[in-house]
Enzyme design. Structure first.
Site, mmCIF file in Angstrom:
data_model
loop_
_atom_site.group_PDB
_atom_site.id
_atom_site.type_symbol
_atom_site.label_atom_id
_atom_site.label_comp_id
_atom_site.label_asym_id
_atom_site.label_seq_id
_atom_site.Cartn_x
_atom_site.Cartn_y
_atom_site.Cartn_z
ATOM 1 N N PRO A 1 0.826 -1.219 0.000
ATOM 2 C CA PRO A 1 0.000 0.000 0.000
ATOM 3 C C PRO A 1 0.855 1.261 0.000
ATOM 4 C CG PRO A 1 0.106 -0.930 2.201
ATOM 5 C CD PRO A 1 0.850 -1.885 1.306
ATOM 6 N N ARG B 1 -0.941 4.756 -1.079
ATOM 7 C CA ARG B 1 -2.021 5.684 -0.746
ATOM 8 C C ARG B 1 -2.673 5.328 0.597
ATOM 9 N NH1 ARG B 1 -4.977 7.583 -5.140
ATOM 10 N NH2 ARG B 1 -3.951 5.910 -6.261
ATOM 11 N N ARG C 1 -3.596 15.772 -9.422
ATOM 12 C CA ARG C 1 -4.501 14.623 -9.532
ATOM 13 C C ARG C 1 -5.872 15.007 -10.095
ATOM 14 N NH1 ARG C 1 -6.336 11.992 -5.970
ATOM 15 N NH2 ARG C 1 -6.350 9.963 -6.991
ATOM 16 N N CYS D 1 -1.339 28.898 -15.545
ATOM 17 C CA CYS D 1 -1.933 29.331 -16.812
ATOM 18 C C CYS D 1 -2.559 28.170 -17.565
ATOM 19 C CB CYS D 1 -0.882 30.031 -17.652
ATOM 20 S SG CYS D 1 -0.545 31.659 -17.007
HETATM 21 N N1 PLP Z 1 2.982 -1.361 -5.991
HETATM 22 C C1 PLP Z 1 3.147 -1.086 -7.293
HETATM 23 C C2 PLP Z 1 3.924 -2.027 -8.137
HETATM 24 C C3 PLP Z 1 2.596 0.070 -7.860
HETATM 25 O O1 PLP Z 1 2.775 0.335 -9.156
HETATM 26 C C4 PLP Z 1 1.859 0.947 -7.018
HETATM 27 C C5 PLP Z 1 1.250 2.169 -7.562
HETATM 28 O O2 PLP Z 1 1.312 2.521 -8.681
HETATM 29 C C6 PLP Z 1 1.737 0.628 -5.663
HETATM 30 C C7 PLP Z 1 2.304 -0.533 -5.176
HETATM 31 C C8 PLP Z 1 1.000 1.520 -4.709
HETATM 32 O O3 PLP Z 1 -0.297 1.740 -5.067
HETATM 33 P P1 PLP Z 1 -1.270 2.540 -4.073
HETATM 34 O O4 PLP Z 1 -0.563 3.778 -3.673
HETATM 35 O O5 PLP Z 1 -2.474 2.817 -4.887
HETATM 36 O O6 PLP Z 1 -1.515 1.630 -2.903
#
Ligand code: PLP
Length: 485
Positions: A343, A345, A382, A413
């Site tokens: 994880p 995010r 985002r 801009c």
């Molecule tokens: N692992 C891999 C290989 C990823 O490409 C990503 C995000 O692009 C993540 C983990 C983390 O994803 P998230 O921040 O959505 O949990």
């Protein structure tokens, strides 16, 4: 063409979907707990974060500012670890936000760190993260980056291409099973004549493309082999990649990796992906007599950005994922590999609030009010990039004024320079007020730019009533110093 059907935004075509702002909230001053950091409160009407008054933060550090609640991050690390249990592993995906302080917090809570470039690897190593707790990702790792990862002794390297397997074979002083003994067309600065690295065997995961792509509530399980990451299961490339890794005497084949998407709210996509990966694991066992030790299902677990988002509890997610892996392995007669999740995010996203100062308040004749702040797409891309939704609140005071349908926009801009597409803010909003946008911990500072020669904001950690900068604000001198022409 009606004006309502053609608002300014990232799309400028003649036909746009109708814009449906949500209904106004009952209380503009309320802090919906799912989207604000755990240490967010109102004290005398003023937002406090980690016990610090946002007016003091703005006065000391300036705006725009990312304010990160350290205890929020730490508590989410503990939740993930507890939910997955001692037999599985949780790695923080540093791409979400990568700074030494952040990696130290996360590492000290017991998570490993996932990096995807040499730059992120250096931050992790310089933060003191134990190398064996680092996984090296990336879809185009140079010989230099791989050499650094191997010599540092990172725990796992995720192979993403045949070229990388050849580069790793070269670095570990073995003949490449792909038939070449030097890295093919390596673009890294060291070049093909680079010294090989004496090493213990790097442990390699093979990243597979399962044909599953998931975002938020939906997933598609057929059409997503057409992308740059990993080795396709459908084409047989994944089987061949495993063959080549196993054939390298200098490499240790550890298992398989799959990442299916981002901001995922249910586990259906993981189930399909795990099923396909386990099928490959069975073929590996049958062909090579090896059972995979590790199964990394990547990250992508969703969080709430607005009150409408119903993000799953980590506990339920973990239970479901573990059940899926147990069930698939049992059905295939395969020993259960150790599960890893990554994880990004989910660890850092909810911890951080972006603080802005209102500069202008412009009523656009019966449509909405445009509120310009002192940041924008350079500190949060985002909204423009993914059409992401955010909440927003007046932070420097409470207000009993009526709600005013607003669009919070930046100072760049671009008409698509939108921070919050639909926000209800009090109609007595004036320049100088502070606005707070929650859930900006992931993929905001890390995707920040210097567009229009705007310097990137500082990141401040708050907790127990104190604040300290963990990433300082860029200055105009920083930017000018790069301009050497
Ligand atoms: N692992 C891999 C290989 C990823 O490409 C990503 C995000 O692009 C993540 C983990 C983390 O994803 P998230 O921040 O959505 O949990």
């Amino acid at each position: 063409m009606s004006r309502v059907a053609h608002p300014a935004g990232p799309r400028h075509g003649d036909v746009l979907p109708a814009d449906h702002p949500p209904a106004a909230p009952d209380d503009l001053n309320a802090l919906y707990p799912g989207i604000w950091p755990r240490g967010a409160r109102r004290s005398g009407g003023v937002l406090t974060l980690g016990g610090v008054d946002v007016r003091d933060l703005a006065a000391e550090f300036g705006t725009p500012l990312y304010v990160c609640d350290e205890e929020d991050v730490r508590s989410r690390c503990r939740e993930y670890l507890e939910a997955f249990g001692p037999d599985e592993r949780v790695f923080y995906a540093a791409k979400a936000f990568c700074s030494r302080a952040m990696l130290r917090w996360v590492s000290s809570e017991g998570l490993g760190i996932d990096v995807c470039t040499g730059g992120e690897l250096e931050v992790a190593l310089s933060a003191g993260v134990p190398p064996e707790q680092i996984t090296m990702h990336g879809n185009n790792k140079t010989l230099d980056e791989l050499s650094r990862a191997v010599s540092a002794g990172v725990g796992h390297i995720v192979a993403d291409s045949f070229e990388e397997i050849a580069r790793l074979a070269y670095l570990t002083d073995s003949a490449s099973p792909g038939g070449r003994s030097v890295p093919p067309g390596d673009p890294g600065p060291r070049g093909p004549g680079a010294p090989r690295v004496p090493t213990t065997k790097p442990s390699v995961l093979v990243r597979v493309t399962t044909g599953v792509e998931a975002h938020t509530h939906e997933f598609m399980a057929t059409a997503h082999d057409d992308q740059k990451f990993g080795f396709s299961l459908a084409s047989g490339a994944a089987d061949e990649a495993v063959r080549r890794v196993i054939a390298c005497p200098g490499l240790s084949f550890a298992g398989l990796h799959s990442h299916i998407g981002s901001q995922i709210f249910d586990t259906a996509g993981f189930e399909v992906a795990a099923h396909r990966v386990v099928e490959l694991a069975v073929r590996i066992r049958d062909e090579h007599g090896i059972e995979i030790a590790e199964l990394d299902l990547g990250g992508g677990f969703g969080i709430a950005y607005t009150e409408e988002d119903d993000a799953p509890e980590v506990k339920e997610l973990a239970q479901s994922l573990r059940g899926i892996v147990d069930g698939q392995c049992r059905a295939a007669g395969l020993a259960r590999p150790r599960l890893t999740v990554e994880p990004g995010r989910g660890i850092v996203g909810p911890s951080t609030v972006s603080l802005y100062t209102v500069g202008t308040v412009k009523d656009v004749d019966g449509l909405r009010t445009y509120v310009s702040v002192d940041g924008g797409m350079s500190d949060n891309i985002r909204t423009a990039l993914y059409d992401a939704s955010y909440a927003c609140a007046l932070a420097s005071r409470a207000s009993a004024a009526a709600p005013m349908l607003s669009r919070v926009v930046g100072r760049h801009c671009e008409s698509g320079d939108i921070v919050v597409r639909h926000a209800y803010l009090p109609s007595d909003l004036v320049p100088g007020d502070l606005l707070a946008v929650p859930a900006t911990g992931a993929y905001c500072r890390s995707l920040a730019s210097n567009y229009n020669h705007v310097s990137r904001p500082a990141v401040v950690a708050v907790g127990a009533g104190a604040a300290r900068a963990i990433v300082r604000r860029e200055t105009l001198e920083d930017l000018l110093s790069l301009d050497v022409g």
